[in-house]
Write an enzyme that holds these catalytic residues in place. Structure first.
Site, short mmCIF file in Angstrom:
data_model
loop_
_atom_site.label_atom_id
_atom_site.label_comp_id
_atom_site.label_asym_id
_atom_site.label_seq_id
_atom_site.Cartn_x
_atom_site.Cartn_y
_atom_site.Cartn_z
N ALA A 114 11.90 -10.01 3.55
CA ALA A 114 10.90 -10.97 3.02
C ALA A 114 11.20 -11.14 1.44
O ALA A 114 11.87 -10.31 0.79
CB ALA A 114 9.53 -10.55 3.18
N PHE A 115 10.79 -12.21 0.65
CA PHE A 115 11.03 -12.61 -0.59
C PHE A 115 10.58 -11.51 -1.80
O PHE A 115 11.27 -11.24 -2.78
CB PHE A 115 10.78 -13.99 -1.00
CG PHE A 115 9.27 -14.11 -1.62
CD1 PHE A 115 8.30 -14.24 -0.90
CD2 PHE A 115 9.34 -14.24 -3.09
CE1 PHE A 115 7.04 -14.09 -1.51
CE2 PHE A 115 8.11 -14.14 -3.59
CZ PHE A 115 6.99 -14.15 -2.96
N LYS A 116 9.88 -10.72 -1.19
CA LYS A 116 8.90 -9.85 -2.18
C LYS A 116 10.08 -8.64 -2.55
O LYS A 116 9.99 -8.06 -3.65
CB LYS A 116 7.82 -9.11 -1.54
CG LYS A 116 6.78 -10.19 -1.08
CD LYS A 116 5.38 -9.68 -1.74
CE LYS A 116 4.44 -10.96 -1.44
NZ LYS A 116 4.44 -11.86 -0.26
N ASP A 117 11.04 -8.49 -1.85
CA ASP A 117 12.09 -7.66 -2.45
C ASP A 117 12.89 -8.26 -3.59
O ASP A 117 13.21 -7.17 -4.49
CB ASP A 117 13.19 -7.58 -1.19
CG ASP A 117 13.02 -6.55 0.14
OD1 ASP A 117 11.85 -6.04 0.11
OD2 ASP A 117 13.41 -7.11 1.27
N MET A 120 10.60 -6.73 -6.25
CA MET A 120 10.28 -5.40 -6.11
C MET A 120 11.30 -4.55 -6.40
O MET A 120 11.21 -3.50 -6.90
CB MET A 120 9.51 -5.18 -4.68
CG MET A 120 8.66 -4.11 -4.81
SD MET A 120 7.03 -4.52 -5.72
CE MET A 120 5.91 -5.35 -4.67
#
Ligand SMILES: *Cc1c(COP(=O)(O)O)cnc(C)c1O
Length: 480
Positions: A114-117, A120
């Site tokens: 997911a794009f949160k990586d 993060m």
């Protein structure tokens, strides 16, 4: 570069001062005192840079209190093809041949799909660096319904000076999401399965955060979506996507962003303010259409928990958009006292605010390029099916909300990039429902659900979680 608060605190703090913080002391959100302007000569030089070099050029304009060589090294070790699915571009462009003029921007090639990586992973390295400089340590405490918690854990695993305590609703996440988090064996990662729903877990985090003594004593921090460093890291891929989709800097590109807390699209807004030739920023919501309603009507009306729908694009199931205040601050000409009046007085007392009669509202479209739309479960299924049939690609449910709305805002001659915020493999149930086949897993994840899982089960009791944190703070730090 100094940072100010949307509610009036003046610009006295540097990037490193706000790195480990959430809200500003006056309750506002941090923003840079001004946006660095990128002229066309500089933009031309950036075309052709690697993702890591581009990220350094952009982020070094926002992060001026970390020595340049250190920052360059932190960024270089973050954005490698090894971490992002083997892609040299880190964020590969994926044309949709069934939708001429449209392409996905692949933001989900990192470890949790997911794009949160994207943000993060950098945050993990920045935290480790900052804590080592301060000879300090940090206990990250949060609640997750899926994507954010796993992205945080994969970014912080094995990092020196950092422990993660992550609450999740016991038995309420998908089998894939559960296995992704609970199979981590790193000593500094603590998964706590709460016998309640996500809101219960979230309330426990709030209760602990309100106990300032406890927070200070155990050095508790968060990694929620209002963190400025996360937003800053997300600016980079708007530039990277623009360069891949165009041949010269005379061209304009539009972006469609599947949105929840307004973090992702706010980074696009900042990229546009810096001078990136973005024509439109198209905001896509699911049934939780708080933000679509604002851009259509000028009324911002956060929902109550009971009015928040549980949908098949669950990472966009929000009742209020925690980063929205940043955009309103810019829209109102950075008038902090008005922002304070709207968010600290009007919203709490009336439950909404209405800018429809304010000339500023019209500027959200004309000067800031914003427009919006929303999508339903039926739309999601139909879109997943049509992209599968027309372009032979399986897209995830959140990205499908984006494609559905993007199709309504296509303009001839302007490439439309839809941000791919997760991979289909993360939501196999809905993909199966839409097209009757199961999405393929990236290599190395075939056995995920069969790996041993490690987690603590806990009742919805604030004291129990405090005791757990205190008990586990003496040990388990990587490298100590
Ligand atoms: C978090 C998330 C979103 C929403 O992003 P915001 O920054 O909160 O607007 C959309 N899609 C997926 C898959 C996400 O994980």
């Amino acid at each position: 570069m100094r940072y100010l608060s949307t509610r009036g605190e003046s610009a006295t703090r540097g990037f490193s001062d706000i790195l480990l913080e959430g809200l500003a002391p006056d309750g506002g959100l941090y923003l840079p005192e001004s946006y660095p302007l990128i002229d066309s000569a500089t933009l031309a030089q950036w075309r052709g840079l690697s993702y890591a070099d581009l990220a350094f050029e952009i982020l070094s304009r926002f992060i001026t209190d970390i020595p340049a060589d250190d920052l360059r090294a932190l960024i270089a070790k973050t954005y490698t093809p090894e971490v992002f699915g083997g892609h040299a571009e880190i964020v590969p462009l994926k044309p949709l041949k069934g939708d001429p003029g449209m392409a996905l921007l692949g933001l989900s090639e990192g470890p949790t799909l997911a794009f949160k990586d994207m943000a993060m992973q950098l945050l993990g390295n920045l935290f480790e660096y900052a804590l080592a400089r301060q000879h300090s340590e940090l206990n990250i405490f949060g609640a997750t319904s899926g994507d954010t918690g796993s992205a945080a854990e994969y970014a912080m695993r094995g990092k020196r000076g950092i422990r993660v305590f992550m609450l999740s609703p016991f038995g309420k996440m998908s089998a894939f999401q559960t296995a992704q988090m609970y199979s981590l064996a790193d000593a500094n990662i603590h998964n706590i399965a709460v016998q309640g729903v996500f809101d219960d877990a979230q309330d426990m985090v709030k209760a602990v955060s309100n106990d300032l003594d406890f927070k200070r004593r155990w050095r508790i921090g968060t990694v929620n979506s209002i963190n400025w460093a996360r937003l800053a890291a997300q600016i980079v891929y708007y530039f990277a996507g623009y360069f891949q989709a165009t041949r010269s800097n005379d061209e304009q590109v539009s972006f469609t962003v599947p949105s929840g807390n307004f973090g992702n699209i706010c980074a696009g807004h900042v990229a546009r303010m810096m001078g990136l030739p973005i024509r439109k920023l198209v905001l896509a919501t699911n049934e939780n259409n708080v933000l679509d309603e604002f851009f259509r009507t000028g009324v911002y009306r956060p929902r109550k928990s009971a009015e928040t729908h549980h949908t098949s694009s669950p990472s966009m199931d929000i009742s209020k958009a925690s980063n929205f205040e940043r955009f309103i601050f810019d829209l109102l000409g950075r008038d902090a006292s008005r922002v304070h009046a709207l968010f600290a007085d009007e919203l709490p007392s009336r439950g909404f605010f209405d800018l429809s009669a304010d000339p500023a509202f019209a500027r959200s479209a004309t000067d800031y390029g914003f427009t919006s739309g929303s999508s339903t479960h039926a739309d999601r299924l139909a879109t997943i099916r049509s992209v599968w049939q027309g372009s032979e690609r399986l897209i995830d449910t959140h990205t499908a909300d984006g494609v559905k709305v993007a199709r309504e805002h296509l303009e001839p001659g302007v490439p439309m990039l839809v941000l791919e915020t997760a991979l289909a493999a993360k939501f196999p149930e809905t993909i199966q429902e839409a097209v009757g086949t199961c999405p393929q897993r990236p290599a190395g994840l075939e056995d995920l659900e069969r790996r041993p899982q490690r987690f603590a089960v806990m009742p919805v009791e604030v004291e129990a979680v405090k005791t757990y944190i205190a008990m586990h703070c003496g040990a388990g730090l990587a490298g100590s």
